[in-house]
Design a protein around this motif. Structure first.
Motif, short mmCIF file in Angstrom:
data_model
loop_
_atom_site.label_atom_id
_atom_site.label_comp_id
_atom_site.label_asym_id
_atom_site.label_seq_id
_atom_site.Cartn_x
_atom_site.Cartn_y
_atom_site.Cartn_z
N ASP A 1 57.65 -108.69 76.05
CA ASP A 1 57.00 -108.02 74.94
C ASP A 1 58.06 -107.55 73.96
OD1 ASP A 1 55.53 -106.41 73.25
OD2 ASP A 1 54.79 -105.07 74.82
N ILE A 2 58.10 -108.14 72.76
CA ILE A 2 59.15 -107.77 71.82
C ILE A 2 58.64 -106.83 70.72
CG2 ILE A 2 60.45 -109.87 72.33
CD1 ILE A 2 58.85 -109.49 68.94
N HIS A 3 57.39 -106.38 70.81
CA HIS A 3 56.87 -105.39 69.86
C HIS A 3 56.27 -104.26 70.70
CE1 HIS A 3 54.92 -104.63 65.70
NE2 HIS A 3 54.85 -103.52 66.43
N SER B 1 60.13 -105.35 78.17
CA SER B 1 59.76 -105.01 76.80
C SER B 1 61.01 -104.62 76.03
CB SER B 1 58.76 -103.86 76.76
OG SER B 1 57.54 -104.23 77.35
N VAL B 2 61.08 -105.05 74.78
CA VAL B 2 62.20 -104.67 73.91
C VAL B 2 61.70 -103.52 73.04
CG1 VAL B 2 63.90 -105.46 72.24
CG2 VAL B 2 62.97 -107.07 73.92
N ASP C 1 70.12 -104.90 72.29
CA ASP C 1 69.76 -106.32 72.27
C ASP C 1 69.48 -106.89 70.89
OD1 ASP C 1 69.38 -107.02 75.29
OD2 ASP C 1 68.44 -105.07 75.02
N HIS D 1 64.16 -107.34 64.22
CA HIS D 1 62.71 -107.12 64.18
C HIS D 1 62.37 -106.32 62.93
CE1 HIS D 1 58.77 -105.39 65.65
NE2 HIS D 1 58.62 -106.68 65.90
N ASP E 1 55.87 -112.20 65.64
CA ASP E 1 55.30 -111.71 66.89
C ASP E 1 53.78 -111.65 66.80
OD1 ASP E 1 54.24 -109.05 66.25
OD2 ASP E 1 56.26 -108.24 66.26
N GLY F 1 53.87 -109.91 71.46
CA GLY F 1 54.06 -108.49 71.18
C GLY F 1 52.77 -107.74 71.46
N ALA G 1 61.77 -115.57 73.72
CA ALA G 1 62.48 -114.30 73.84
C ALA G 1 63.76 -114.46 74.65
CB ALA G 1 61.58 -113.25 74.48
N PHE H 1 67.28 -113.30 73.07
CA PHE H 1 67.87 -112.10 73.66
C PHE H 1 68.67 -112.48 74.91
CE2 PHE H 1 63.99 -110.87 71.47
CZ PHE H 1 64.42 -109.82 70.66
#
Length: 326
Positions: A9-11, A54-55, A121, A154, A246, A271, A308, A312
């Motif tokens: 999950d990047i959001h 998750s980010v 990251d 982001h 995302d 996300g 992702a 990352f």
């Protein structure tokens, strides 16, 4: 746990105490409920939805409220807080550093600290700072360094900077956020930033706002106004296809087909928008990714995780060391 944790999950927003204390008194964004947040609450929702990692990022209204010194201090405190969370849960969290923009010099200094010392990251930017969008020439030195470093960036929308825009008594995140993302992308395109920095790894929130829907319309700039001929991007659609997008609040039958027409699945990342989107909405987003008919199994895995891992590498190494592979 619903299944073996797999999604990335990047959001995913965090509100460490230092960020919460910096927010203006009262309601930071009119009409928006700011939920309490802890890492444990994130982990609970992640485990219920098969989210491996998750980010983390902060959200609007950011950290700049007119005092440059306070902005620098809060950026440092938030980044160190993020580094502490990642150190405590290295296989569950990554983090986007926050920069003390609109001060480019201080931002470059904080960028070096956050990436080289704290090993975060990526970097989180907002669509605007004051009344300036990301295509403003003052921000290009920071964007150029981000492009040179090859770190993911982001981009999260803000409320419109114009104070006389009618809101209809509705929260800006309900609909205005998507227009703010579009405005900042237009500024990057027509100020030539994306042509000069083709390696800039931007991730646009919420499926790019209205960018996919308006992509072809944006190519008509010189037709609408001849003065835009010299500002037209060399390949506007190609520039948009180099960006990443995302799926926060967008993993549904209306938004994903439009995004699919613009970019291939290698540019789309999952996300959730937790904690502003709560458990039922996170589950809905996961189901939307699983149900989307536009991807085959291999492409779906890229959206869920593979893209992702590519963007990352530090997080990828931590997950691999923990045996979280497929």
């Amino acid at each position: 746990m619903s299944a073996r944790p797999w999604l990335i999950d990047i959001h995913h927003h965090a509100m460490p105490d230092t960020f919460a204390r910096a927010l203006p008194s009262g309601v930071p964004l009119p009409g928006v409920d700011y939920p309490a947040w802890t890492a444990d609450r994130s982990l609970e929702v992640m485990d219920r939805n098969a989210i491996a990692a998750s980010v983390l990022s902060i959200t609007a209204p950011g950290i700049h409220f007119g005092d440059a010194g306070a902005t620098r201090r809060v950026a440092r405190e938030v980044n160190e807080s993020f580094a502490g969370i990642v150190a405590e849960h290295p296989t569950r969290f990554g983090a986007f550093a926050v920069l003390p923009l609109p001060d480019p010099a201080a931002s470059k200094e904080e960028l070096a600290y956050a990436l080289d010392e704290l090993k975060l990251d990526g970097v989180g930017l907002f669509s605007s700072y004051g009344d300036r969008y990301l295509g403003d020439p003052e921000f290009e030195p920071v964007l150029a360094e981000l492009a040179e470093r090859g770190v993911p960036v982001h981009v999260h929308p803000m409320s419109p900077p114009a104070k006389d825009v009618r809101s209809f008594d509705l929260p800006p995140s309900l609909y205005d956020f998507v227009f703010e993302t579009t405005r900042t992308v237009a500024s990057l395109l027509f100020n030539g930033v994306l042509d000069r920095l083709p390696d800039l790894k931007l991730i646009l929130s919420h499926a790019g706002g209205t960018v996919p829907f308006l992509a072809k319309r944006l190519t008509y700039g010189p037709t609408i106004g001849a003065h835009l001929k010299d500002r037209q991007p060399a390949d506007l659609i190609g520039s948009l296809r180099r960006l990443h997008y995302d799926t926060a609040m967008s993993a549904n039958e209306f938004a994903l087909p439009t995004l699919d027409r613009l970019v291939d699945p290698t540019r789309i990342l999952f996300g959730s928008d937790f904690p502003f989107m709560k458990q039922p909405e996170v589950a809905e987003s996961v189901a939307g990714i699983l149900a989307h008919p536009g991807w085959n199994d291999e492409q779906r895995l890229l959206v869920e995780r593979g893209n992702a891992l590519r963007l990352f590498p530090g997080l990828a190494r931590r997950l691999t060391a923990a045996g979280n592979t497929r």
